[in-house]
Each structure stands twice: as structure tokens, then as C-alpha cells.
Design an enzyme around this catalytic site. Structure first.
Site, PDB file in Angstrom:
ATOM      1  N   TYR A 124      -7.056  -9.980   5.642  1.00  7.12           N
ATOM      2  CA  TYR A 124      -7.749  -8.784   5.151  1.00  7.12           C
ATOM      3  C   TYR A 124      -8.876  -8.526   6.141  1.00  7.12           C
ATOM      4  O   TYR A 124     -10.042  -8.516   5.793  1.00  7.12           O
ATOM      5  CB  TYR A 124      -8.277  -9.112   3.751  1.00  7.12           C
ATOM      6  N   HIS A 129     -11.083  -1.019   6.196  1.00  2.07           N
ATOM      7  CA  HIS A 129     -10.106  -1.022   5.110  1.00  2.07           C
ATOM      8  C   HIS A 129     -10.673  -1.695   3.864  1.00  2.07           C
ATOM      9  O   HIS A 129     -10.570  -1.152   2.752  1.00  2.07           O
ATOM     10  CB  HIS A 129      -8.826  -1.736   5.556  1.00  2.07           C
ATOM     11  N   ARG A 138     -14.059  -0.362  -6.946  1.00  2.00           N
ATOM     12  CA  ARG A 138     -15.328  -0.817  -7.520  1.00  2.00           C
ATOM     13  C   ARG A 138     -16.431   0.170  -7.139  1.00  2.00           C
ATOM     14  O   ARG A 138     -17.365  -0.171  -6.404  1.00  2.00           O
ATOM     15  CB  ARG A 138     -15.666  -2.217  -7.008  1.00  2.00           C
ATOM     16  N   ASP A 229       3.219  -4.239   5.566  1.00  2.30           N
ATOM     17  CA  ASP A 229       3.178  -4.999   4.314  1.00  2.30           C
ATOM     18  C   ASP A 229       3.265  -4.006   3.156  1.00  2.30           C
ATOM     19  O   ASP A 229       2.256  -3.569   2.613  1.00  2.30           O
ATOM     20  CB  ASP A 229       1.891  -5.814   4.246  1.00  2.30           C
ATOM     21  N   ARG A 233       0.886  -0.561  -5.428  1.00  3.10           N
ATOM     22  CA  ARG A 233      -0.513  -0.633  -5.812  1.00  3.10           C
ATOM     23  C   ARG A 233      -0.707  -0.731  -7.323  1.00  3.10           C
ATOM     24  O   ARG A 233      -1.668  -1.364  -7.790  1.00  3.10           O
ATOM     25  CB  ARG A 233      -1.267   0.590  -5.274  1.00  3.10           C
ATOM     26  N   GLN A 236       0.213  -4.291  -8.246  1.00  2.12           N
ATOM     27  CA  GLN A 236      -0.820  -5.149  -7.666  1.00  2.12           C
ATOM     28  C   GLN A 236      -2.109  -5.094  -8.483  1.00  2.12           C
ATOM     29  O   GLN A 236      -2.731  -6.124  -8.755  1.00  2.12           O
ATOM     30  CB  GLN A 236      -1.095  -4.719  -6.228  1.00  2.12           C
ATOM     31  N   TYR A 240      -3.440  -8.731 -10.063  1.00  2.88           N
ATOM     32  CA  TYR A 240      -4.291  -9.520  -9.156  1.00  2.88           C
ATOM     33  C   TYR A 240      -5.593  -9.997  -9.781  1.00  2.88           C
ATOM     34  O   TYR A 240      -6.439 -10.557  -9.085  1.00  2.88           O
ATOM     35  CB  TYR A 240      -4.529  -8.788  -7.851  1.00  2.88           C
ATOM     36  N   LYS A 249       3.385  -7.323  -3.740  1.00  2.00           N
ATOM     37  CA  LYS A 249       3.510  -7.493  -2.292  1.00  2.00           C
ATOM     38  C   LYS A 249       4.806  -8.180  -1.872  1.00  2.00           C
ATOM     39  O   LYS A 249       5.254  -8.010  -0.741  1.00  2.00           O
ATOM     40  CB  LYS A 249       2.337  -8.353  -1.782  1.00  2.00           C
ATOM     41  N   THR A 253       8.328  -7.238   3.341  1.00  2.68           N
ATOM     42  CA  THR A 253       7.392  -7.107   4.450  1.00  2.68           C
ATOM     43  C   THR A 253       8.234  -6.889   5.700  1.00  2.68           C
ATOM     44  O   THR A 253       9.070  -7.727   6.037  1.00  2.68           O
ATOM     45  CB  THR A 253       6.530  -8.370   4.618  1.00  2.68           C
ATOM     46  N   THR A 342      -4.334  -4.593   6.697  1.00  2.00           N
ATOM     47  CA  THR A 342      -4.301  -3.198   7.104  1.00  2.00           C
ATOM     48  C   THR A 342      -5.311  -2.911   8.205  1.00  2.00           C
ATOM     49  O   THR A 342      -6.474  -3.300   8.123  1.00  2.00           O
ATOM     50  CB  THR A 342      -4.604  -2.284   5.908  1.00  2.00           C
ATOM     51  N   GLU A 356      -5.907   4.704   1.188  1.00  2.00           N
ATOM     52  CA  GLU A 356      -7.113   5.219   1.842  1.00  2.00           C
ATOM     53  C   GLU A 356      -6.927   6.669   2.282  1.00  2.00           C
ATOM     54  O   GLU A 356      -7.831   7.495   2.111  1.00  2.00           O
ATOM     55  CB  GLU A 356      -7.442   4.381   3.067  1.00  2.00           C
TER      56      GLU A 356
END
Length: 409
Positions: A124, A129, A138, A229, A233, A236, A240, A249, A253, A342, A356
Site C-alpha cells: 500500500y 492513493h 474516513r 489487483d 470494493r 472488501q 475488512y 481481492k 490478480t 495502487t 479515486e
């Protein structure tokens, strides 16, 4: 030499002698999987060329293998010997007659997964990103979690669902909880996304219990490929908390069919962005050889370029990923795949994921044909390509990773 001469590859061709990426190919006339080295508009049958030129027995054994893994495991001295030998075969007149029959037109080969994936870890590493996703999910909290600038965050992915470019991607099903709902529902993902990434391919293994220092990362990382990848969403987001990604995920891939060796990317090395706060010693690369890479990526959706993510902006480098991955004594294996996460830049048109680009659907992406996308629809095709600067103005092509979305089953 004439234009039809397979050895007459322009200096600025993306797959010239300064590149020489490795893959695994078959042809209609020969279904055996074998190592191929991309050169101009042709692919060199590496094992056949080694035999035809009388290469030493140990190199012949590595190049005659049906997978890249034996060469990966052989280590940097072998990588250097093979690269020097292949360069000589393709540039020196004395080898032309022997090597010419080993050059197969690129259009005639079928590319396969170039190596057997041992483990897959996805990081990550882009601050842009991570900050964007943090602001999306958040909005009332800090964009980055408190540990983000202290260590390269990652998750352990599923090696068995890594597929080669051109493999269709079936829309995954799973649990999701829609906004405002108290209970989850089940069905096909409605927020299917991409992640434009770079994958680093591990060669030399390390022993369990040992740690790989930053300065030794290049002895273990063979090269890189492009990576998508694919991410559900909605699945996920529900799964998560409190642990990391799983079904959102693990369904697919995609990686490009050609692995570009690190030795081809010397001119692409660059210093990573400034780090603040200071890093712990095992991650502090301030006095090390730069392991940032200036790679230009391009994301295409249904034939339209929608983003150009710059890899040079990545906060964490592949050397830091290797150092952190092994600091607890975890071993490396030949064929380990490390995803960068990403790749995103500071501007909207440099973001490497639809979450994004569309700001989670609040700002749908308008394509040149007038259609809009927040997330992927069935029938959409995504192509991620890339390149880097080579020596003396040459260009190093990274190939492409392509995938077509199919309906759920």
C-alpha cells in the site's frame, strides 16, 4: 541489413537490446512451454538459442526450463551471465546464423504466466492513493492511519489466483452491506474496481529466520511486471473490519506476460520522495543506492486512456518492502510476487483506481465516447501499460496487463 531483418531493431524500440524481458510462450506448431525473450517484433526461444550457440551446460539447463523459476532461483551471478550471453547472441555477427532460426515472430506466440507464483504480498505504498482512500472512507478522521509512514503496510494475497494478461475476469460474488442497511446481502459485486500496480518478482530465496537488509534487496529481486489487483470494493468494505482484505481481492490478480529484469532499469532509478518522520534504521534508505523507479504507467478503459499514474511518487520502495517483509524472519522464495499497491499521483488524471477517479461514485468518470463509469461494468476491458527511460535515449517497454470483465456465474 534490411527492414525485415529481425536483428535490426531501432534504438528507441521499447523491446530493444537494452530491455530483453523474459516470458513463457508456446506456438501453434510447438505446444511445449518454453522461455522466451522479447526482442523487437520477435521472441527469442531462449533454450533453442542456448543449444544453437553452444552455451555452457548450466546456462542451457536454466534457459531450457518450461518456467522462469529455475533462473530466478539461480541468483544474481547467473542472471548477469544469462543477460550478457543473450545480448551477445543478438548483437554479435558471429551468432547470427545460429540464432536467426530461434527468433519467432511475436504475433505467432501465445504468452503464459511467466513464473510459478510462490507467495503473493500486496503493499500500500502510494501516499496519494492511501490518503485518497482514507478521505473517502474516513472523512472525519485522519486520511492516513498512524502507522502508515512508519512501515510499508501490506496484506498476504492468494497466489493461486494470479493470472496472466489476457485472462478474462469473472465478476465475483460475496457478502456486502449497502449503506443504510443493518444486515448484509449476497450477490455479484456492484463496485468492481482495478488497481494499477507494479509487481516485483523475487528470485534468490532467503532462509527462514534471516533478514534481508535494504542493501541486499537487489540480490533477491529479479525484476518487475505490471499488475492489476482487481478489487470488489463493496465486498472488501464489509469484510475488512477488523482484519484485512480477503474475498474482495482474492478472485483475480492479473500480471503482464513479460518480466523486465532490474538490470534493464538502471537509468530509471530515482530517489523516492522525502520521508517525514524519520524511519527506523532497517528501513532508512537515506544513504542507500536509490531504489525508487521512474516508471510511466497508463490506464486504458475500453480503448480510452483514463489515467497516467507516475510510479516515481511512490513513498515506499521495493527494497523497503523486502526489508520489512523479512524483518520478522519470514523467508523469501523464488517466484514470490510483491505488489506495490495502487500507483496514484497528486492529480485526478494520475489516480490508479476507479474508487479515486470517481471518488467512490460521487464524481463519475466521463469517457470520450460519452459513457460514464463509477465502477466496472460487464464487458469492460482494462489495459494497463508502462515504460521507462533507458540508456542513451532508449525506451524500456514494460508491456501491458489486459483483462475483460465477464458476468458473474
Amino acid at each position: 541489413m534490411t527492414a525485415a531483418d529481425p536483428f535490426d531493431v531501432p534504438h528507441d524500440a521499447p523491446f530493444g537490446v537494452h530491455n530483453l524481458p523474459y516470458g513463457v510462450v508456446t506456438t501453434a506448431g510447438d505446444p511445449r512451454r518454453r522461455l522466451g525473450i522479447r526482442f523487437g517484433e520477435h521472441v527469442l526461444d531462449a533454450g533453442a538459442a542456448a543449444a544453437a550457440t553452444g552455451a555452457p551446460v548450466d546456462l542451457l539447463a536454466l534457459l531450457a526450463a518450461p518456467s522462469l523459476n529455475p533462473l530466478l532461483a539461480a541468483g544474481r551471478p547467473a542472471w548477469s551471465r544469462v543477460r550478457a550471453a543473450v545480448t551477445a547472441w543478438l548483437t554479435e555477427e558471429r551468432y547470427r546464423a545460429a540464432v536467426a532460426p530461434c527468433l519467432v515472430p511475436f504475433a505467432d506466440v501465445v504468452a503464459h504466466l511467466p513464473f510459478d507464483v510462490a507467495d503473493y504480498t500486496d503493499f500500500y505504498a502510494s501516499e496519494h492513493h492511501a490518503s485518497n482512500v482514507g478521505r473517502i472512507f474516513r472523512p472525519d478522521s485522519a486520511a492516513l492511519p498512524p502507522n502508515w509512514k512508519h512501515l510499508p503496510i501490506g496484506y498476504h494475497g492468494r497466489a493461486g489466483t494470479v493470472v496472466v494478461s489476457g485472462t478474462d475476469v469473472v465478476r465475483p460474488c460475496g457478502q456486502r452491506r449497502d449503506p443504510g442497511e443493518q444486515a448484509p446481502s449476497y450477490g455479484p459485486s456492484v463496485r468492481l474496481d482495478i488497481e494499477a500496480e507494479v509487481g516485483f518478482v523475487v528470485g534468490s530465496p532467503s532462509a527462514q529466520g534471516d533478514r534481508v537488509a535494504l542493501a541486499d534487496a537487489d540480490d533477491h529481486v529479479f525484476g518487475l511486471c505490471l499488475l492489476n489487483d482487481w478489487s470488489a470494493r463493496d465486498i472488501q468494505a464489509w469484510e475488512y473490519v477488523p482484519l484485512g482484505p480477503m474475498l474482495g481481492k482474492s478472485f483475480a490478480t492479473s500480471v503482464s506476460a513479460w518480466v523486465v529484469p532490474l538490470d534493464a532499469l538502471g537509468h530509471a532509478r530515482t530517489s523516492p520522495p522525502p520521508r517525514d518522520p524519520a524511519l527506523l534504521p532497517y528501513l532508512d534508505d537515506s544513504a542507500a543506492r536509490p531504489s525508487g523507479l521512474d516508471l510511466a504507467l497508463e490506464v486504458g478503459l475500453n480503448g480510452h486512456v483514463v489515467s497516467r499514474p507516475p510510479f516515481a511518487t511512490m513513498y515506499w520502495t521495493y527494497a523497503q518492502m523486502v526489508a520489512h517483509l523479512t524483518v520478522n524472519g519470514a523467508s523469501l522464495r523464488a517466484g514470490d510476487l510483491l505488489g506495490s499497491g495502487t500507483v496514484s499521483g497528486p492529480e485526478r488524471d494520475t489516480r490508479g483506481a476507479l474508487i479515486e477517479l470517481s471518488w467512490n461514485g460521487e464524481e463519475p468518470l466521463r469517457l470520450p465516447d460519452g459513457t460514464e463509469r463509477s465502477y466496472l461494468q460487464d464487458g469492460d476491458e482494462v489495459v494497463i501499460s508502462g515504460s521507462a527511460t533507458g540508456p542513451n535515449g532508449s525506451r524500456i517497454g514494460l508491456g501491458e496487463v489486459r483483462g475483460l470483465v465477464r458476468p458473474s456465474r
